[in-house]
Design an enzyme around this catalytic site. Sequence first.
Site, PDB file in Angstrom:
ATOM      1  N   ARG A  36       0.821  -1.256  -0.048  1.00 23.72           N
ATOM      2  CA  ARG A  36       0.050  -0.032  -0.095  1.00 23.72           C
ATOM      3  C   ARG A  36       0.851   1.214   0.210  1.00 23.72           C
ATOM      4  NH1 ARG A  36      -5.293  -2.120   3.612  1.00 23.72           N
ATOM      5  NH2 ARG A  36      -6.753  -2.535   1.549  1.00 23.72           N
ATOM      6  N   LYS A 197     -20.161 -18.124   0.498  1.00 27.48           N
ATOM      7  CA  LYS A 197     -21.665 -18.137   0.717  1.00 27.48           C
ATOM      8  C   LYS A 197     -22.233 -17.026  -0.198  1.00 27.48           C
ATOM      9  CE  LYS A 197     -21.941 -19.040   5.540  1.00 27.48           C
ATOM     10  NZ  LYS A 197     -22.135 -18.646   6.729  1.00 27.48           N
ATOM     11  N   GLY A 354      -9.981 -10.346  -1.221  1.00 27.54           N
ATOM     12  CA  GLY A 354      -8.849 -10.922  -0.410  1.00 27.54           C
ATOM     13  C   GLY A 354      -8.601 -12.084  -0.683  1.00 27.54           C
ATOM     14  N   GLY A 377     -13.129  -4.375   0.357  1.00 31.50           N
ATOM     15  CA  GLY A 377     -14.610  -4.112   0.337  1.00 31.50           C
ATOM     16  C   GLY A 377     -15.004  -3.021  -0.754  1.00 31.50           C
TER      17      GLY A 377
HETATM   18  P1  ADP Z   1     -12.849 -13.163  -1.568  1.00 30.00           P
HETATM   19  O1  ADP Z   1     -12.218 -13.034  -0.307  1.00 30.00           O
HETATM   20  O2  ADP Z   1     -12.060 -13.310  -2.702  1.00 30.00           O
HETATM   21  O3  ADP Z   1     -14.049 -12.323  -1.548  1.00 30.00           O
HETATM   22  P2  ADP Z   1     -14.657 -15.200  -0.244  1.00 30.00           P
HETATM   23  O4  ADP Z   1     -13.955 -14.536   0.864  1.00 30.00           O
HETATM   24  O5  ADP Z   1     -15.825 -15.125  -0.956  1.00 30.00           O
HETATM   25  O6  ADP Z   1     -13.686 -14.589  -1.210  1.00 30.00           O
HETATM   26  O7  ADP Z   1     -14.400 -16.732  -0.274  1.00 30.00           O
HETATM   27  C1  ADP Z   1     -13.117 -17.407   0.156  1.00 30.00           C
HETATM   28  C2  ADP Z   1     -13.524 -18.705   0.767  1.00 30.00           C
HETATM   29  O8  ADP Z   1     -14.510 -19.571   0.313  1.00 30.00           O
HETATM   30  C3  ADP Z   1     -12.205 -19.424   1.014  1.00 30.00           C
HETATM   31  O9  ADP Z   1     -12.203 -19.416   2.431  1.00 30.00           O
HETATM   32  C4  ADP Z   1     -12.738 -20.809   0.647  1.00 30.00           C
HETATM   33  O10 ADP Z   1     -12.212 -21.818   1.524  1.00 30.00           O
HETATM   34  C5  ADP Z   1     -14.242 -20.900   0.841  1.00 30.00           C
HETATM   35  N1  ADP Z   1     -14.571 -21.810  -0.132  1.00 30.00           N
HETATM   36  C6  ADP Z   1     -14.807 -21.823  -1.687  1.00 30.00           C
HETATM   37  N2  ADP Z   1     -15.393 -22.884  -2.001  1.00 30.00           N
HETATM   38  C7  ADP Z   1     -15.813 -23.694  -0.913  1.00 30.00           C
HETATM   39  C8  ADP Z   1     -16.494 -24.834  -0.617  1.00 30.00           C
HETATM   40  N3  ADP Z   1     -16.734 -25.633  -1.932  1.00 30.00           N
HETATM   41  N4  ADP Z   1     -16.740 -25.092   0.422  1.00 30.00           N
HETATM   42  C9  ADP Z   1     -16.413 -24.547   1.680  1.00 30.00           C
HETATM   43  N5  ADP Z   1     -15.924 -23.465   1.455  1.00 30.00           N
HETATM   44  C10 ADP Z   1     -15.484 -22.828   0.398  1.00 30.00           C
HETATM   45 MG    MG Z   2     -12.612 -13.494   1.725  1.00 26.06          MG
END
Ligand code: ADP
Ligand code: MG
Length: 398
Positions: A36, A197, A354, A377
């Site tokens: 950063r 999710k 992230g 975010g």
């Molecule tokens: P970002 O930080 O890039 O926005 P997210 O935080 O939404 O991404 O998602 C990342 C998380 O999703 C990771 O911790 C990963 O383990 C979880 N994940 C991905 N696929 C699965 C799955 N099939 N079952 C459980 N967790 C999952």
């Molecule tokens: Mg995340």
Amino acid sequence: MTFLSLKTADLQGKRAFVRVDFNVPMQDGVITDDTRLRAALPTIALLSEKGAKVILAAHFDRPKGKVVPAMSLAPIVPALAALLDRQVAFAADCVGPVAEAAVAQLQAGEVLLLENTRFQPGEEKNDPELAKGFARLADIYVNDAFSAAHRAHASTEGLAHLLPAYPGLSMAHELDYLDKALGNPTHPVMAVVGGAKVSSKIDLLQNLVSKVDILAVGGGMANTFLAARGAHVGKSLCEHDLLDTARAIEAQAASNKCQILLPTDVVVAEAFAAHAPHRTCEIGDVTDQEMILDAGPKSVAALAAALETAKTLVWNGPLGAFELPPFDIGTMEAARTAAALARSGRLVAVAGGGDTVSALNQAKVADDFTFVSTAGGAFLEWMEGKALPGVEALKHPS
Ligand code: ADP
Ligand code: MG
């Protein structure tokens, strides 16, 4: 609406209040990742070369409007001075007499860092009095902190209305690539959305189905879509209360002629753990004891084939539990495919989030992507189609 340009501005002797993101990870007063700080260097160098007096302002951590010595920006000074190869002055307050005296000492081209803006109770409240206090320090305002632009705070929003306001070079660069990805992209546009999710990404999915041509849903959230289509997902992470939401998103996609791509085969295991015994199976064959932890080879190949047809990719969220090998394979393969297409100039590939950034780094392909946003975010709110107050306030009627 356009933005003013620092490159063409006459800044000789002008005081520039520059909002940067110096919220770096720190352990025992030592910066563990200076990404950063580096991101702000081009803007600081440009202002300095143009003879501006550079007044840097940033927040650090969450002191909640109180002076918390452990959250001082003072430890940033030596690191920044080393990166800039020039002296950096420090003011123990970001507003008022202490800050004003420090600014009065500045010569053209010199750099000053102000103390944590969140030590002021008015910062997060976007208090107009605090914004006025900031405005007294400067002749122009520069915002180079895209990652803080989803917050309407005094130093990110209020102040922008009180002085001629410019995006910094990093901010302008980010806005440019985000525009290429979703604002004014070359079609076909494909979005890849994964992660844990659906519930955390409903707005994002709804925005994307109205803008992109293909939406590939992966990761844990794909399970909710699969269940909504009637598939049995066993012990998989799945939001059974959101099946109607998933169906509504599918319906919205259909009415917008957005094709939804879901996994057809998956890698399943009985435990959520690295190297858990696993097998690859068709969507219809998941047993009650099993959970889906990654996309299978057929699904990854279908995603790659779709990417071949796309001109633009916007990606957020891993396709599997990529922290737990070997359930990283789907995400790694898809990342390498997108990176190769981007490197050959056939695809504008933009990614953010992230865990997504970690996954691209793990695949060692972040540099091959056209643009990787580390804004967290702010990137997600942009993907949701929301107006970012810190960006809106920089817009110039013309
Ligand atoms: P970002 O930080 O890039 O926005 P997210 O935080 O939404 O991404 O998602 C990342 C998380 O999703 C990771 O911790 C990963 O383990 C979880 N994940 C991905 N696929 C699965 C799955 N099939 N079952 C459980 N967790 C999952
Ligand atoms: Mg995340």
